[in-house]
Design an enzyme around this catalytic site. Structure first.
Site, PDB file in Angstrom:
ATOM      1  N   GLY A  33      49.092  -3.234 -48.164  1.00  0.00           N
ATOM      2  CA  GLY A  33      48.503  -3.168 -46.824  1.00  0.00           C
ATOM      3  C   GLY A  33      49.435  -3.740 -45.786  1.00  0.00           C
ATOM      4  N   ASN A  34      48.928  -4.005 -44.594  1.00  0.00           N
ATOM      5  CA  ASN A  34      49.740  -4.639 -43.555  1.00  0.00           C
ATOM      6  C   ASN A  34      48.846  -5.530 -42.691  1.00  0.00           C
ATOM      7  OD1 ASN A  34      48.824  -3.121 -41.031  1.00  0.00           O
ATOM      8  ND2 ASN A  34      49.434  -1.415 -42.359  1.00  0.00           N
ATOM      9  N   HIS A  35      49.459  -6.248 -41.753  1.00  0.00           N
ATOM     10  CA  HIS A  35      48.742  -7.292 -41.000  1.00  0.00           C
ATOM     11  C   HIS A  35      48.047  -6.801 -39.739  1.00  0.00           C
ATOM     12  CE1 HIS A  35      49.906 -10.583 -43.522  1.00  0.00           C
ATOM     13  NE2 HIS A  35      51.186 -10.278 -43.429  1.00  0.00           N
ATOM     14  N   ALA A 101      47.601   1.303 -37.913  1.00  0.00           N
ATOM     15  CA  ALA A 101      48.870   1.045 -38.594  1.00  0.00           C
ATOM     16  C   ALA A 101      48.743   1.626 -40.009  1.00  0.00           C
ATOM     17  CB  ALA A 101      49.157  -0.450 -38.637  1.00  0.00           C
TER      18      ALA A 101
END
Ligand code: CTP
Ligand code: CA
Length: 223
Positions: A33-35, A101
């Site tokens: 995943g990402n932030h 995102a």
């Protein structure tokens, strides 16, 4: 009708917004995943509803909540789920704002069972996810399409390349130059990138960036 439209300039418009990260499963308990916090997309959804739009918010996993009337929230997890939800609602949309995102790569296979610790190194082979916004750009008819970009180098050049490749009306370029601009913050510093023009804004709350973006879209309809 006429007197209302001055205050609700997006009345009668359907706006689809993607927000947040996507999670790409590795095994039943792990993901890539990402932030992304999802804040920017949720602020756009709120502002669009306040300006009279009907909003479809397609959101990856976030801690955010939204309960406004006129916002239809569809929760997704993976890039593929976001792609499917976005495609299902594209025809009736007048505007799409892609603030998500989206993961660019996902594990080629998802392990059925939790991967056990074994060797010193572990290799996970990744394959590309579908580019949601590019797919929408290929199907675009009357819709206005707005993308986001966050670049660390050759900002304008890269943003213009995305504008063209994805068939967008403009790109919201996030600046990394200033502290306070970026993923987990409540403020952003952005530029709107068109083919032959760039409009730059100062550091401001994401709620105000949202209004700037929607005002720009209202201008597009007035052209
Ligand atoms: N986007 C999308 N689907 C993807 C990847 C990106 O819809 N699979 C959208 C994002 O929501 C954003 C825009 O495309 O509005 C640009 O995303 P970005 O990550 O900056 O660009 P990429 O095309 O993925 O290229 P790169 O990450 O290599 O810069
Ligand atoms: Ca990307």
């Amino acid at each position: 009708e006429d007197h209302l439209s001055a205050f609700l300039p997006l009345k009668g418009k359907q706006i689809m917004i993607t927000a947040g990260p996507t999670y790409e499963a590795i095994d039943p308990v792990r993901f890539i995943g990402n932030h992304s916090s999802g804040k920017m997309g949720y602020e756009i959804a709120r502002a669009a509803a306040n300006l009279g739009a009907k909003v479809i918010l397609i959101s990856g996993p976030t801690h955010l909540q939204i309960s406004e009337d006129h916002i239809h929230l569809i929760k997704v997890v993976s890039a593929q789920e976001m792609y499917d939800a976005t495609m299902a609602h594209f025809e009736k949309a007048d505007v799409v704002i892609a603030a998500a995102a989206v993961a660019d790569y996902k594990p080629e296979t998802i392990a059925d069972q939790k991967i056990k610790k074994a060797d010193e190194t572990l290799t996970i082979r990744l394959t590309k996810t579908q580019d949601i916004l590019r797919s929408l750009g290929e199907r675009k008819r009357q819709q206005k399409l707005i993308g986001f970009a966050l670049e660390t180098n050759n900002e304008l050049e890269n943003a213009r390349a995305k504008l063209q490749k994805k068939n967008l009306d403009f790109v919201v370029l996030n600046s990394l130059q200033d502290k306070g601009a970026g993923f987990q913050n409540d403020t952003n510093k952005v530029s709107f990138v068109f083919q032959d023009e760039v409009k730059s804004f100062g550091l401001k709350p994401k709620s105000e960036v949202a209004v700037d973006i929607l005002n720009e879209i209202i201008n597009l309809f007035d052209e």
